[in-house]
Structures are given as C-alpha cells and as structure tokens.
Motif scaffolding. Sequence first.
Motif, PDB file in Angstrom:
ATOM      1  N   PHE A  43      -3.454 -14.596   1.674  1.00 39.39           N
ATOM      2  CA  PHE A  43      -5.181 -13.916   0.512  1.00 39.39           C
ATOM      3  C   PHE A  43      -4.522 -12.895   0.594  1.00 39.39           C
ATOM      4  CE2 PHE A  43      -8.976 -12.373   0.848  1.00 39.39           C
ATOM      5  CZ  PHE A  43      -9.455 -12.505  -0.325  1.00 39.39           C
ATOM      6  N   LEU A  44      -4.470 -12.432   1.890  1.00 38.74           N
ATOM      7  CA  LEU A  44      -4.304 -10.437   1.831  1.00 38.74           C
ATOM      8  C   LEU A  44      -3.016 -10.293   0.684  1.00 38.74           C
ATOM      9  CD1 LEU A  44      -5.607  -9.742   5.062  1.00 38.74           C
ATOM     10  CD2 LEU A  44      -7.194  -9.868   3.592  1.00 38.74           C
ATOM     11  N   ASN A  45      -2.302 -10.955   1.421  1.00 35.06           N
ATOM     12  CA  ASN A  45      -0.560 -10.213   0.572  1.00 35.06           C
ATOM     13  C   ASN A  45      -0.814 -10.614  -0.760  1.00 35.06           C
ATOM     14  OD1 ASN A  45       0.844 -10.118   3.456  1.00 35.06           O
ATOM     15  ND2 ASN A  45       2.141 -11.311   3.219  1.00 35.06           N
ATOM     16  N   SER A  46      -1.370 -11.543  -1.503  1.00 32.11           N
ATOM     17  CA  SER A  46      -1.580 -11.317  -2.994  1.00 32.11           C
ATOM     18  C   SER A  46      -2.100 -10.239  -3.322  1.00 32.11           C
ATOM     19  CB  SER A  46      -2.430 -12.023  -3.278  1.00 32.11           C
ATOM     20  OG  SER A  46      -4.015 -12.601  -2.508  1.00 32.11           O
ATOM     21  N   GLY A  47      -2.332  -8.790  -2.347  1.00 33.85           N
ATOM     22  CA  GLY A  47      -2.805  -7.738  -3.156  1.00 33.85           C
ATOM     23  C   GLY A  47      -1.895  -6.863  -3.583  1.00 33.85           C
ATOM     24  N   PHE A  48      -0.778  -7.052  -2.480  1.00 31.92           N
ATOM     25  CA  PHE A  48       0.675  -5.993  -3.177  1.00 31.92           C
ATOM     26  C   PHE A  48       1.011  -7.060  -4.734  1.00 31.92           C
ATOM     27  CE2 PHE A  48       2.071  -7.205   1.390  1.00 31.92           C
ATOM     28  CZ  PHE A  48       2.889  -8.652   1.041  1.00 31.92           C
ATOM     29  N   THR A  82      10.552   7.422  -1.621  1.00 34.51           N
ATOM     30  CA  THR A  82      10.367   8.830   0.087  1.00 34.51           C
ATOM     31  C   THR A  82      10.313   8.110   1.277  1.00 34.51           C
ATOM     32  OG1 THR A  82       7.619   7.785  -0.609  1.00 34.51           O
ATOM     33  CG2 THR A  82       8.348   9.627  -1.971  1.00 34.51           C
ATOM     34  N   PHE A  83      10.132   6.513   1.376  1.00 34.90           N
ATOM     35  CA  PHE A  83       9.881   5.845   2.048  1.00 34.90           C
ATOM     36  C   PHE A  83       8.662   6.190   3.012  1.00 34.90           C
ATOM     37  CE2 PHE A  83      14.920   6.374   1.888  1.00 34.90           C
ATOM     38  CZ  PHE A  83      14.665   5.447   1.769  1.00 34.90           C
ATOM     39  N   ASP A  84       7.803   6.566   2.192  1.00 39.57           N
ATOM     40  CA  ASP A  84       6.282   6.958   2.654  1.00 39.57           C
ATOM     41  C   ASP A  84       5.509   5.021   3.251  1.00 39.57           C
ATOM     42  OD1 ASP A  84       6.613   9.476   3.097  1.00 39.57           O
ATOM     43  OD2 ASP A  84       5.842   9.922   1.728  1.00 39.57           O
ATOM     44  N   ALA A  85       5.283   5.198   4.452  1.00 39.67           N
ATOM     45  CA  ALA A  85       3.906   4.034   4.049  1.00 39.67           C
ATOM     46  C   ALA A  85       2.857   3.870   4.221  1.00 39.67           C
ATOM     47  CB  ALA A  85       5.000   3.449   5.761  1.00 39.67           C
ATOM     48  N   THR A  86       2.632   3.312   2.996  1.00 39.91           N
ATOM     49  CA  THR A  86       0.484   2.796   2.753  1.00 39.91           C
ATOM     50  C   THR A  86      -0.034   1.747   3.032  1.00 39.91           C
ATOM     51  OG1 THR A  86       1.260   5.024   1.417  1.00 39.91           O
ATOM     52  CG2 THR A  86      -0.891   3.382   1.793  1.00 39.91           C
ATOM     53  N   LEU A  87      -0.428   1.627   4.283  1.00 40.52           N
ATOM     54  CA  LEU A  87      -1.621   0.686   4.387  1.00 40.52           C
ATOM     55  C   LEU A  87      -2.331  -0.148   2.610  1.00 40.52           C
ATOM     56  CD1 LEU A  87      -2.559  -1.268   6.956  1.00 40.52           C
ATOM     57  CD2 LEU A  87      -4.871  -0.519   6.149  1.00 40.52           C
ATOM     58  N   HIS A  88      -1.443  -1.340   2.688  1.00 39.05           N
ATOM     59  CA  HIS A  88      -1.105  -1.496   0.985  1.00 39.05           C
ATOM     60  C   HIS A  88      -2.987  -2.058   0.223  1.00 39.05           C
ATOM     61  CE1 HIS A  88      -2.452  -6.035   1.353  1.00 39.05           C
ATOM     62  NE2 HIS A  88      -1.714  -6.337   2.639  1.00 39.05           N
ATOM     63  N   TYR A  89      -4.134  -1.646   0.809  1.00 36.57           N
ATOM     64  CA  TYR A  89      -4.929  -1.857   0.553  1.00 36.57           C
ATOM     65  C   TYR A  89      -5.129  -0.747   0.237  1.00 36.57           C
ATOM     66  CZ  TYR A  89      -5.284  -6.124   3.755  1.00 36.57           C
ATOM     67  OH  TYR A  89      -3.993  -7.287   4.661  1.00 36.57           O
ATOM     68  N   ARG A  90      -5.327   0.212   1.154  1.00 37.01           N
ATOM     69  CA  ARG A  90      -5.391   1.747   0.485  1.00 37.01           C
ATOM     70  C   ARG A  90      -4.832   2.037  -1.058  1.00 37.01           C
ATOM     71  NH1 ARG A  90      -6.844   6.332   4.471  1.00 37.01           N
ATOM     72  NH2 ARG A  90      -4.111   6.809   3.780  1.00 37.01           N
ATOM     73  N   PRO A 101      -4.832   2.694  -4.743  1.00 40.01           N
ATOM     74  CA  PRO A 101      -5.789   1.704  -5.378  1.00 40.01           C
ATOM     75  C   PRO A 101      -5.753   0.652  -6.269  1.00 40.01           C
ATOM     76  CG  PRO A 101      -6.065   4.187  -5.352  1.00 40.01           C
ATOM     77  CD  PRO A 101      -3.853   3.426  -5.359  1.00 40.01           C
ATOM     78  N   ILE A 102      -4.761   0.394  -6.722  1.00 41.79           N
ATOM     79  CA  ILE A 102      -4.823  -1.132  -7.575  1.00 41.79           C
ATOM     80  C   ILE A 102      -5.098  -2.220  -7.247  1.00 41.79           C
ATOM     81  CG2 ILE A 102      -2.115  -1.106  -7.244  1.00 41.79           C
ATOM     82  CD1 ILE A 102      -4.142  -1.675 -10.749  1.00 41.79           C
ATOM     83  N   GLU A 103      -4.801  -2.426  -5.838  1.00 42.02           N
ATOM     84  CA  GLU A 103      -5.362  -3.200  -4.987  1.00 42.02           C
ATOM     85  C   GLU A 103      -6.489  -4.013  -5.310  1.00 42.02           C
ATOM     86  OE1 GLU A 103      -3.296  -5.174  -1.496  1.00 42.02           O
ATOM     87  OE2 GLU A 103      -1.900  -3.589  -2.021  1.00 42.02           O
ATOM     88  N   LYS A 104      -7.557  -2.733  -5.101  1.00 43.51           N
ATOM     89  CA  LYS A 104      -8.791  -3.374  -5.124  1.00 43.51           C
ATOM     90  C   LYS A 104      -9.114  -4.279  -6.445  1.00 43.51           C
ATOM     91  CE  LYS A 104     -13.073  -0.846  -6.090  1.00 43.51           C
ATOM     92  NZ  LYS A 104     -14.213   0.247  -6.489  1.00 43.51           N
ATOM     93  N   LYS A 105      -8.513  -3.902  -7.850  1.00 40.66           N
ATOM     94  CA  LYS A 105      -8.212  -4.802  -8.968  1.00 40.66           C
ATOM     95  C   LYS A 105      -8.029  -6.347  -8.417  1.00 40.66           C
ATOM     96  CE  LYS A 105      -8.233  -1.057 -12.454  1.00 40.66           C
ATOM     97  NZ  LYS A 105      -9.170  -0.755 -12.693  1.00 40.66           N
ATOM     98  N   VAL A 106      -7.151  -6.565  -7.963  1.00 41.93           N
ATOM     99  CA  VAL A 106      -7.068  -7.906  -7.095  1.00 41.93           C
ATOM    100  C   VAL A 106      -8.311  -8.549  -7.028  1.00 41.93           C
ATOM    101  CG1 VAL A 106      -5.185  -9.333  -6.099  1.00 41.93           C
ATOM    102  CG2 VAL A 106      -4.491  -7.132  -7.332  1.00 41.93           C
TER     103      VAL A 106
END
Length: 555
Positions: free
Chosen positions: A222-227, A244-252, A254-259
């Motif tokens: 379920f959660l991995n479906s976001g990315f 850049t290799f920058d890491a972002t908690l993937h839920y943050r 904005p596009i994942e909100k739509k999923v």
Amino acid sequence: MKELKKIFSLIFIVALLSFMVACQDNEEDVASDSGDDDGTIELTVFDSDTNSDWEEMKSPVGQKIVEDTGVTLKPEFDIEGGQTKIPLMIASGEYPDMILSKGGGQLVEAEALIDLAPLIEEHAPNIKKMLGEELNRLKWSKEDPSIYVLTNAAVENQAMSPNFGAWVQHAVVKELGYPKIRTLEDLESVIREYKELHPTIDGQKTIGLSMNTDEWRIQSAFLNSGFMMTGGSDDGEYFIDPETFDATLHYRRPIEKKVFEWYNKMNAEGLLDSETFVQKHDQYTAKLASGRVLATIGPDYLMYEGQSALREAGMEERMYGQYPVTLNEDYVSHAYHSNGLQAGWGISITKDCKDPVRAIKFLDYLASEETQIMLNWGIEGEHYEIVDGKRVIPEEEREKRNNDKDYLKKTGIGYNFLRYVPHWGDGVVDSTGQTITVNTREEAIKNQTDIEKEVLAAYDVELWKDLYPAMEEFPVKAWGAAYNISIPASSDLKVLNQRALDVTKKLVPEAVLTSPDQFDEIWSKFMTNLEKNNIEKAEEEYTQLIKDRVELWNN
C-alpha cells in the motif's frame, strides 16, 4: 632392583603412548575447528525473516547439501526482522555462528562480526567469481573497508516477473474486451464496470480492490504504491533524487498525495475493500483464493500464495495479470530500474562462530555453479532431465511446480538455501550456455495457463514484463537500494524513521477512509506531524548516508 626398573620402564612407555594419543586427538580437534571438511558440523543461523518452507534439510536438495558438505544448518527465523532479538544478542554478548540481517550496523558497532574479506580471498573462489569487481560494494565504509555482510541478493538479475504492479483478474479484462490498463483512472473504470455487472461472484459479495496491509506488508504494497505510481523505484521510505542524491520521505512529495487521494475516492465509492486496513495476511490471501477480489496492487511475492491457490483449485480465469499502472501517463513504472548489486542486507559470520573457515566454505559451496543449478532445478533424474544436453523439466514435474503450494518445502528448491548467499539471477547462463534459473522466457511461457496466454495475446505481448519499460531504459542506481543502507547505531535516524512510520501508518489509512471533503485536512495534519517529528533532520542524515555510499563505491 631390575624388577623395579622394568616397572618404571613400563610406566614410562604407557605414559608416552597416552601422551601421543592425546596429542593426536588434539590435532584432530584443531583440524576440525580450522575447516576440516571430512567431519560433520552444525552451524546455527539467526535469520531476520520468516520461512514457512524451511524443510530442516530433509528434502532431496537439503540431504544432498549435507552429503556434499557435512554441514547442517540450524536456523532461527524471526517475524520482527531481528529488531528485538539482535539487540538482545548484543546485550548478552552471545551470538550464533552466522546472522542473516537486514543491515548489520548494530552488530558491527558491537564488534560481533568478523571481516569476511580475507576469508573470501582465501577460501571462496565461487563467491569471488560471482561478484567480481562488485565486491567493492560490500566494503563497510570509507574508514573501515572490511566486509562484514555478504549480500544475499540476486546477481545480474533480469527478472521474468515485474516486482510491482496492479493485478487484475483475467476474467475481468476478457469480459470487458481487454481495455487499456495504464493509469489509475483506467484501473478504476475497469473495477467499477465489472463490479456493477457482477455484484457477487460464486454467491459472495464482489470486492473491487483489496490491499495487503498486515504488519510490514502495509509498506511493501500500500504505502510503496505512492512512489511506484509516480515514477519512483523502490528505495523504501525515501525517494532519492538521481541527480543530487537528496533523500526525501516519499510521502512529502506533493504528487504522491494524488495517489492516496485516489484510494480515498475508491473507498468513498465502495470500490475499496472495507477490511483493507484490518485484515491479516491469511485473510487477504483467502479472499484472493476465493476469486471474488477483482484487483489488488503490490509486489509479486505477495501474490504467490493466492495465485497458486487459484490455479490449484482450477480457477485460472480468476488468476491475475500484472499491469504497469501509474498515476497518469506522465509517469512510467520503474519496476525494472536496476539497483545493481544490492549491498547491506545479507549473511555475516560472528565472532562466536565455531569454525569460520568451514562456514565460508559452506557459503562458497552454495554459490558454486553446480549448486546454483541444483537450488534452481533440483536433483537431476528426480526434478529435471537432460535431453540432448539440455535441462528439461518433465510435464508432470512442471505441474507440481505450478500447482503444489508446498513444492518448495518438499523439494528444497528455491529460496530455502538461496537466501543465504549471493545467487545468480534470471537470464544468467552457466558454462554450457544454459540459464542457471528456471525462469527463462521459454519456461515462463510454458508455465502460463490457457487463459493467461489468451489475455497476453490480446495485449500483443508474450509476458507481463513486455508491458513494462525494460531495464535497459534506466541507468543503474549509483546508490543501490537505499532501504538496505545500514544506519549507524550511534545515529538517532532509526528513531526518527520509526516515529515517521508510526505517524504514517496511522494517518494515511485515516486519510483514505475519511470522507473526500475531509481528505485535505487529514493530509495536512499528516504533513504537520511529520515536521513535528523532525523529519527534515532525518532527510538530511539519510541524504548524507546516500552520498557517502556513492563516494565509497566510486573509489
């Protein structure tokens, strides 16, 4: 006097003989401890995972391994991934011979593991051959280039089955005329239309979309479906910027909100299983096996039991095809985005191992070409035959492979032993030019049911992987898989990650189950709670770990 001398002489001879026997026994003990392969030995293993197929080395393959090596494994499996038991081992200072961990950071800092590099160099030619220059990826850090964890990942894998997707019943797409299933909107339309046509299946209420959210599976599916639905590859809880290799908690992102907003809509319209967030794995699998779940989303390994049960029951039309669904056509599935050789998770030899040389030789045996073939194909003459110089699985045995859910346990084939070493992936050929695994394109096609072939032909492909972007379309990830980077025990990143996950597991389901007019409010609350739990600091620390790994591997 002469008699006395004779007595002393006899005593001296007996003592000398006793001493010589003792020395010989001691030499034999030393030889055994230092890797004498003639004797038998039991090696204890702590396995940070479960394995319902473990066969106690009594299967044909297991018995052959014992016969060849004299080694018997005694594993302890753990449903918690070692999160509780490994810290307890460290506190006690007592360890099994080997540990299969999901990142050995705590163990390394506790000085519980030995450096495998010299052992591999001297005693593991098969492992050296298999990994080649990729051994560099196993170095622990810039400061400490030791190898503490031997990866257990597939090497050069070209999987026949995509590792993630939307799964839709063959009966559904066939009746609807094989509609295009490319976006979440497409998936929604298919589920809605078929559910309206068939409100019940075999007398039971039809379920549109169900999800496996039991324990850790809530992340994998379920959660991995976001990315996965928004052009990401699997890096666990973080999305890594490839530039850049920058890491972002993937839920943050904005596009994942739509999923997750889409899941909310599905719930509001009665298309999402009302028990999605409370059902156990067995309940979810039973629903799939009943034939009344039209679709699901998740990784391929969570589908094995349900698919096997349907096939065994003769319900092939209710089995599932796999589709590369994303949020919209601006994104493509990264299911085939290669991590390269994965490092971080795998097997270690502990300081308490009774015979490290014997242990590494055993692991090297498992990595040999001959053993790799056995672990994939089974025993020649029993599970496969040689026909015109080629390995062939008889039709009767293929039926068992496809329809007997206990096949792996009965035979010892597969992940029972492959899980303990790096192993050749799908598509890799042996010294005779034949594939080492059975998962060839030809075998995959042979294993298909008639309706599966019919559905695939309707979509103008031979395999489900043909619907997906190919591995060659993506560059190999320079950081491997972010989820198996070991977090230093001294860091508070693990605590921050757990807090974020606790918030996520509570508020994302809450957002999905709320009324659509409340979704934005709860999602905003979710974002605020992540910030309150110092997620920005976690992202900064994780970014540094990613960059350190890239630098280490490039040296």
